[in-house]
Design a protein around this motif. Structure first.
Motif, PDB file in Angstrom:
ATOM      1  N   ALA A  54     -58.091  89.460  54.518  1.00 53.29           N
ATOM      2  CA  ALA A  54     -58.901  88.770  55.521  1.00 53.29           C
ATOM      3  C   ALA A  54     -58.777  87.261  55.355  1.00 53.29           C
ATOM      4  O   ALA A  54     -58.688  86.517  56.344  1.00 53.29           O
ATOM      5  CB  ALA A  54     -60.361  89.200  55.413  1.00 53.29           C
ATOM      6  N   HIS A  55     -58.754  86.795  54.111  1.00 50.66           N
ATOM      7  CA  HIS A  55     -58.600  85.365  53.848  1.00 50.66           C
ATOM      8  C   HIS A  55     -57.248  84.867  54.367  1.00 50.66           C
ATOM      9  O   HIS A  55     -57.175  83.823  55.021  1.00 50.66           O
ATOM     10  CB  HIS A  55     -58.730  85.089  52.351  1.00 50.66           C
ATOM     11  CG  HIS A  55     -58.518  83.663  51.990  1.00 50.66           C
ATOM     12  ND1 HIS A  55     -59.452  82.682  52.245  1.00 50.66           N
ATOM     13  CD2 HIS A  55     -57.462  83.040  51.407  1.00 50.66           C
ATOM     14  CE1 HIS A  55     -58.979  81.523  51.836  1.00 50.66           C
ATOM     15  NE2 HIS A  55     -57.774  81.721  51.323  1.00 50.66           N
ATOM     16  N   GLU A  56     -56.194  85.603  54.094  1.00 51.22           N
ATOM     17  CA  GLU A  56     -54.857  85.212  54.561  1.00 51.22           C
ATOM     18  C   GLU A  56     -54.789  85.169  56.083  1.00 51.22           C
ATOM     19  O   GLU A  56     -54.182  84.271  56.654  1.00 51.22           O
ATOM     20  CB  GLU A  56     -53.798  86.156  53.997  1.00 51.22           C
ATOM     21  CG  GLU A  56     -53.516  85.913  52.538  1.00 51.22           C
ATOM     22  CD  GLU A  56     -52.406  86.800  51.998  1.00 51.22           C
ATOM     23  OE1 GLU A  56     -51.722  87.489  52.797  1.00 51.22           O
ATOM     24  OE2 GLU A  56     -52.227  86.795  50.774  1.00 51.22           O
ATOM     25  N   ARG A  57     -55.413  86.135  56.743  1.00 55.93           N
ATOM     26  CA  ARG A  57     -55.436  86.130  58.209  1.00 55.93           C
ATOM     27  C   ARG A  57     -56.195  84.904  58.719  1.00 55.93           C
ATOM     28  O   ARG A  57     -55.799  84.281  59.702  1.00 55.93           O
ATOM     29  CB  ARG A  57     -56.072  87.416  58.746  1.00 55.93           C
ATOM     30  CG  ARG A  57     -55.168  88.623  58.670  1.00 55.93           C
ATOM     31  CD  ARG A  57     -55.710  89.799  59.468  1.00 55.93           C
ATOM     32  NE  ARG A  57     -57.081  90.167  59.111  1.00 55.93           N
ATOM     33  CZ  ARG A  57     -57.427  91.033  58.168  1.00 55.93           C
ATOM     34  NH1 ARG A  57     -56.489  91.641  57.470  1.00 55.93           N
ATOM     35  NH2 ARG A  57     -58.695  91.297  57.933  1.00 55.93           N
ATOM     36  N   GLY A  58     -57.296  84.560  58.053  1.00 53.90           N
ATOM     37  CA  GLY A  58     -58.072  83.384  58.448  1.00 53.90           C
ATOM     38  C   GLY A  58     -57.284  82.100  58.281  1.00 53.90           C
ATOM     39  O   GLY A  58     -57.310  81.225  59.151  1.00 53.90           O
ATOM     40  N   VAL A  59     -56.572  81.973  57.175  1.00 53.58           N
ATOM     41  CA  VAL A  59     -55.753  80.788  56.932  1.00 53.58           C
ATOM     42  C   VAL A  59     -54.653  80.687  57.986  1.00 53.58           C
ATOM     43  O   VAL A  59     -54.394  79.615  58.534  1.00 53.58           O
ATOM     44  CB  VAL A  59     -55.156  80.812  55.506  1.00 53.58           C
ATOM     45  CG1 VAL A  59     -54.091  79.745  55.336  1.00 53.58           C
ATOM     46  CG2 VAL A  59     -56.260  80.633  54.474  1.00 53.58           C
TER      47      VAL A  59
END
Length: 72
Positions: free
Chosen positions: A7-12
């Motif tokens: 989820a963090h990678e998608r947000g970045v």
């Protein structure tokens, strides 16, 4: 890879895509270009209390400084 990491990678990635297309105009000389990969000289800072990213942009034409505050 954990769910949080994904989820963090998608947000970045989403945030980066927004910045790749975001343009800013110099209030002093009307120079306009994209914030990332443009001719602006950029310096990014993070305000840990507010969660905002502050981009200090220096205009390549007139050397004035613009501040772009982005709420993440």
């Amino acid at each position: 890879m954990s769910e949080f990491t994904e989820a963090h990678e998608r947000g970045v990635q989403a945030f980066t895509q927004i910045l790749l297309h975001r343009e800013h105009t110099c209030s002093n000389c009307d120079f306009q270009d994209t914030v990332l990969h443009g001719d602006w000289q950029t310096h990014a800072e993070t305000d840990h209390q507010s969660g905002h990213i502050r981009y200090r942009l220096t205009c390549p034409d007139c050397q004035s400084e613009e501040v772009l505050d982005i709420d993440i």
